[in-house]
Design an enzyme around this catalytic site. Structure first.
Site, PDB file in Angstrom:
ATOM      1  N   VAL A   1      -4.836  46.295 132.970  1.00 46.01           N
ATOM      2  CA  VAL A   1      -3.376  46.301 133.145  1.00 46.01           C
ATOM      3  C   VAL A   1      -2.696  45.766 131.888  1.00 46.01           C
ATOM      4  CG1 VAL A   1      -1.442  45.466 134.513  1.00 46.01           C
ATOM      5  CG2 VAL A   1      -3.623  45.998 135.630  1.00 46.01           C
ATOM      6  N   LYS A   2      -1.734  46.552 131.417  1.00 49.95           N
ATOM      7  CA  LYS A   2      -0.951  46.138 130.248  1.00 49.95           C
ATOM      8  C   LYS A   2       0.261  45.326 130.716  1.00 49.95           C
ATOM      9  CE  LYS A   2      -1.082  49.192 126.278  1.00 49.95           C
ATOM     10  NZ  LYS A   2      -0.374  50.310 125.625  1.00 49.95           N
ATOM     11  N   ILE A   3       0.334  44.115 130.207  1.00 51.98           N
ATOM     12  CA  ILE A   3       1.471  43.238 130.492  1.00 51.98           C
ATOM     13  C   ILE A   3       2.151  42.945 129.155  1.00 51.98           C
ATOM     14  CG2 ILE A   3       2.148  40.931 131.323  1.00 51.98           C
ATOM     15  CD1 ILE A   3       1.013  42.559 133.601  1.00 51.98           C
TER      16      ILE A   3
END
Ligand code: E4P
Length: 240
Positions: A84-86
């Site tokens: 997941v890209k945050i």
């Protein structure tokens, strides 16, 4: 060093995967839109299955810190190889480090994205991000030295034995890829059109063309010599 494909186009991903040079994929909402992945979940699952067990980064789409956590849990549940890209901060400059820390503690792999400074790399590593994405092209857009940041970050992470890997993205030209590789990037995420530029060279083509032409000439010559020898034998033994 690993190479990721910065794309949501399954045909391009498959093409480079079949060449054996792809270690993962990164996407973001802009890439999804460009590659007509209007149903982000469907396309993310398709890419995840295509490249499994390699990782594919999929980005949260909310600007609200609390909602990011829930959205990230949902994204991570789509496939086991989704990272997941945050973003490092949201649109208001609020740090997303707490989001990273919470998700990491739950065992979700995080790619902390949109990083453009050394401080962001340091804090991302301390928060436990698996990957930290440095946007080289966006740095050079503003006149900053991306190569220096990549080198400093790689040395600092190694020196203090952090396990976060730097992904260099935002590639604008082939030299960005070369510079990042030589500066110690752990991963470079490359848009498909630059993969083509990395491998092709007009002089390689001309060289291959020359070799093929000379091979044909040699074959023709061998044919001529063989025919000459056979006719000589035929002349010496007219009755076979
Ligand atoms: C990769 O992870 C990034 O999302 C991407 O390379 C950003 O590229 P851009 O600066 O061209 O939008």
């Amino acid at each position: 060093m690993e190479i990721f494909i910065d794309s949501a186009n399954p045909d391009e991903i498959r093409r480079w995967l079949e060449y054996g040079v792809v270690d993962g994929v990164t996407t973001n909402p802009t890439i999804m839109l460009k590659d007509e992945a209007y149903d982000m979940q469907e396309r993310a699952k398709e890419i995840a299955a295509l490249i499994y067990p390699r990782p594919v980064s999929v980005e949260v789409t909310t600007n609200h810190i609390e909602q990011m956590i829930d959205e990230a849990r949902g994204l991570a549940s789509w496939a086991p190889n989704i990272v997941v890209k945050i973003p490092v901060v949201n649109e208001y400059g609020e740090p997303c480090l707490g989001v990273v820390r919470t998700l990491v503690e739950e065992g979700i792999k995080i790619n902390m994205t949109a990083c453009l400074s050394f401080g962001q790399v340091v804090l991302g590593a301390k928060a436990g991000a698996t990957y930290i994405s440095i946007f080289a092209g966006r740095m050079t857009d503003e006149g900053h030295d991306a190569t220096k940041l990549i080198r400093d970050a790689a040395e600092w992470l190694a020196g203090w034995e952090y396990h976060s890997k730097i992904i260099v993205g935002s590639i604008r030209e082939v030299t960005n890829i070369q510079d990042a590789a030589l500066a110690g990037a752990h991963v470079i995420t490359v848009p498909p059109q630059f993969m083509g530029k990395l491998i092709d060279h007009h002089y390689s083509r001309a060289t291959v063309q020359q070799f093929n032409a000379d091979a044909q000439k040699a074959l023709a010559k061998m044919g001529e010599l063989k025919a000459g020898a056979e006719s000589l034998v035929g002349a010496r033994n007219p009755n076979g």
